[in-house]
Design an enzyme around this catalytic site. Structure first.
Site, PDB file in Angstrom:
ATOM      1  CB  SER A 135      -0.886  -0.377   1.364  1.00 37.91           C
ATOM      2  OG  SER A 135      -1.868   1.355   1.732  1.00 37.91           O
ATOM      3  CE1 TYR A 148      -4.511  -2.284   5.225  1.00 40.18           C
ATOM      4  CE2 TYR A 148      -3.405   0.000   4.751  1.00 40.18           C
ATOM      5  CZ  TYR A 148      -4.049  -1.190   4.124  1.00 40.18           C
ATOM      6  OH  TYR A 148      -4.154  -1.290   2.918  1.00 40.18           O
TER       7      TYR A 148
END
Length: 296
Positions: A135, A148
């Protein structure tokens, strides 16, 4: 590369489901792995009569092993693996539920590792392609998503290491970095009464890109066996300035975070830490139920 057997984790919805549908429309055979059997069945039906689905939890090695073995038994080979399964749980590290913080790493980082561990023998045999879904969070570490960010940075490092380790065996490794894409997970983060506002107030994170852009980039990357996939393309040049980005994030968020921290504590007081910091979106709720079931 059309006509390959492609295994996708996290294929029940979002990017995993959309990429699976596109690859199937171009002639690939899809093996779908995920938590939600009803959703998996729908995606498989969209992917044609040869598509199969296996309910499996990437945090459960034996569950995942059974799925991978089932794929191999049905199709005889695995040519491409997209390690896509992931969740996001907004919350500040000091106040969010520790079990949720750790669950994000178990799904997003260790789940990728388990997928790699179990599928590598088949990819080595087919001289296939492995795409690890990281990501922009591996590069831009926005507050409120520390778990995350940590997991996705680890996925990027894993991909970089594997790329060198596997090249002589004929396996190519790609790492996908995308910013916020219009998926159920991102909408769930935006619906959070505190952290939706934090995201939209930070540069590099305020815009949500259409799902179709991710589908196009992922599909092209798989076809080319690309070493990186960027959604959108400006993420590539941004990586050059990694050393500066944390300073920019700190400057851009120093006022908003103090306010959000107070709001997060108030939200936890009102709803409880397990609700306030649980994984976002319908997929996140499915994972939360699975995790609670595993804990008894």
């Amino acid at each position: 590369m059309a006509g390959k057997v492609v295994l996708v984790t996290g294929a029940s919805r979002g990017i995993g489901a959309a990429v699976a549908r596109r690859l199937a429309s171009e002639g690939d055979t899809l093996a779908l792995v995920g938590l939600e059997p009803d959703e998996l069945k729908k995606v498989a039906e969209d992917c044609g009569p040869d598509a199969g689905w296996w309910e499996a939890d990437v945090t459960d090695l034996e569950s995942l092993r059974a799925a991978v073995e089932g794929v191999r038994e049905r199709y005889g080979r695995i040519d491409v693996v997209v390690a896509n399964a992931g969740i996001a749980a907004p919350g500040f590290t000091r106040s969010m539920d520790p079990a949720v913080w750790e669950r994000v790493l178990d799904v997003d980082l260790y789940g990728v590792w388990r997928t790699v561990h179990l599928t590598l023998p088949h990819l080595i045999e087919s001289k296939g392609y492995l795409l690890l879904v990281s990501s922009l969070a591996a590069v831009v570490h926005i507050p409120g998503l520390a778990s995350y960010n940590t997991a996705k940075a680890g996925v990027e490092a894993m991909g970089n290491s594997l790329r060198a380790e596997l090249r002589h065996l004929g396996v190519r490794v790609g790492v996908a970095h995308m910013t916020f894409v219009d998926t159920d997970m991102v909408r769930g983060v935006d619906d959070h009464p505190v952290f939706g506002k934090v995201r939209t107030g930070i540069p590099f994170a305020s815009r949500v890109y259409p799902l179709e852009l991710a589908v196009e980039k992922f599909t092209a990357g798989i076809r080319k066996r690309s070493r990186v996939v960027h959604v959108p393309g400006w993420i590539g040049p941004m990586k050059i300035f990694r050393a500066l980005i944390p300073h920019l994030v700190e400057l851009g968020s120093r006022r908003s975070v103090a306010k959000a921290d107070r709001a997060a504590l108030a939200d936890i007081e009102a709803r409880g830490a397990d609700v306030s910091s649980r994984a976002s979106g319908a997929g996140g709720l499915a994972d939360t139920a699975k995790a609670k079931g595993a804990r008894g």
